[in-house]
Design a protein around this motif. Structure first.
Motif, mmCIF file in Angstrom:
data_model
loop_
_atom_site.group_PDB
_atom_site.id
_atom_site.type_symbol
_atom_site.label_atom_id
_atom_site.label_comp_id
_atom_site.label_asym_id
_atom_site.label_seq_id
_atom_site.Cartn_x
_atom_site.Cartn_y
_atom_site.Cartn_z
ATOM 1 N N SER A 88 5.511 4.444 -0.389
ATOM 2 C CA SER A 88 5.275 3.308 0.507
ATOM 3 C C SER A 88 3.780 3.029 0.648
ATOM 4 O O SER A 88 3.379 1.905 0.957
ATOM 5 C CB SER A 88 5.905 3.563 1.872
ATOM 6 N N HIS A 89 2.952 4.033 0.402
ATOM 7 C CA HIS A 89 1.492 3.832 0.438
ATOM 8 C C HIS A 89 1.087 2.722 -0.529
ATOM 9 O O HIS A 89 0.354 1.803 -0.166
ATOM 10 C CB HIS A 89 0.770 5.143 0.084
ATOM 11 N N PHE A 90 1.586 2.791 -1.753
ATOM 12 C CA PHE A 90 1.219 1.770 -2.731
ATOM 13 C C PHE A 90 1.829 0.415 -2.365
ATOM 14 O O PHE A 90 1.223 -0.624 -2.603
ATOM 15 C CB PHE A 90 1.627 2.183 -4.149
ATOM 16 N N SER A 91 3.008 0.423 -1.758
ATOM 17 C CA SER A 91 3.608 -0.835 -1.307
ATOM 18 C C SER A 91 2.715 -1.519 -0.271
ATOM 19 O O SER A 91 2.516 -2.738 -0.315
ATOM 20 C CB SER A 91 4.991 -0.593 -0.707
ATOM 21 N N ARG A 92 2.156 -0.729 0.657
ATOM 22 C CA ARG A 92 1.235 -1.290 1.654
ATOM 23 C C ARG A 92 -0.045 -1.793 0.985
ATOM 24 O O ARG A 92 -0.572 -2.844 1.342
ATOM 25 C CB ARG A 92 0.923 -0.254 2.725
ATOM 26 N N LEU A 93 -0.525 -1.052 -0.001
ATOM 27 C CA LEU A 93 -1.718 -1.467 -0.727
ATOM 28 C C LEU A 93 -1.460 -2.778 -1.483
ATOM 29 O O LEU A 93 -2.282 -3.694 -1.465
ATOM 30 C CB LEU A 93 -2.169 -0.366 -1.685
#
Length: 112
Positions: free
Chosen positions: A69-74
Motif C-alpha cells: 500500500s506504500h507504493f499505492s499511496r506514492l
C-alpha cells in the motif's frame, strides 16, 4: 542497492501540501524492512519541482514495497503532479570507495 527516483512538478499553491504528504510517506518508508534511505527535496534551479528518493538494499525489498500500500499511496501522490512525473528505478550494481579515484589517478599519471 536500488534507488527509486521521482520528480514531480508541484501544482500552483500546492507545494506545502504535496511536500508534507511526501514527508509523511518518507517517514513511513523508513520503518520498512530493506529501506536504506529516503529523501524529499527541492532543487535550487527548479523550485516548482519536488524530488522523492528511496534507496532499497535489494531487488527483493524493492519488489515487496512496490506490491504494498506504500507504493499505492506514492502513485496517488504522483497523480497530483501538474505534468507527467519522472520515475526511475536505478539499479546500482557496483560501488567503489576512494581507492577507485586513487587507481584512476595513478593510471592517468602513468600515461603521461
Amino acid at each position: 542497492m536500488i534507488e527509486l527516483h521521482i520528480v514531480l512538478r508541484v501544482p500552483v499553491n500546492k507545494s506545502r501540501a504535496l511536500t508534507d504528504a511526501l514527508q509523511a510517506l518518507a517517514k513511513s518508508a523508513r520503518t520498512q524492512s530493506g529501506c536504506v534511505e529516503v529523501d524529499v527535496y527541492k532543487t535550487v534551479g527548479f523550485p516548482r519541482y519536488v524530488c522523492y528518493d528511496e534507496i532499497w538494499e535489494s531487488e527483493a525489498s524493492l519488489r515487496k514495497m512496490i506490491a504494498s500500500s506504500h507504493f499505492s499511496r506514492l502513485a496517488a501522490l504522483m497523480e497530483l503532479s501538474s505534468e507527467p512525473p519522472a520515475c526511475e528505478f536505478r539499479f546500482i550494481s557496483q560501488t567503489y570507495g576512494l581507492d577507485f579515484a586513487e587507481r584512476v589517478r595513478a593510471n592517468a599519471y602513468d600515461v603521461n
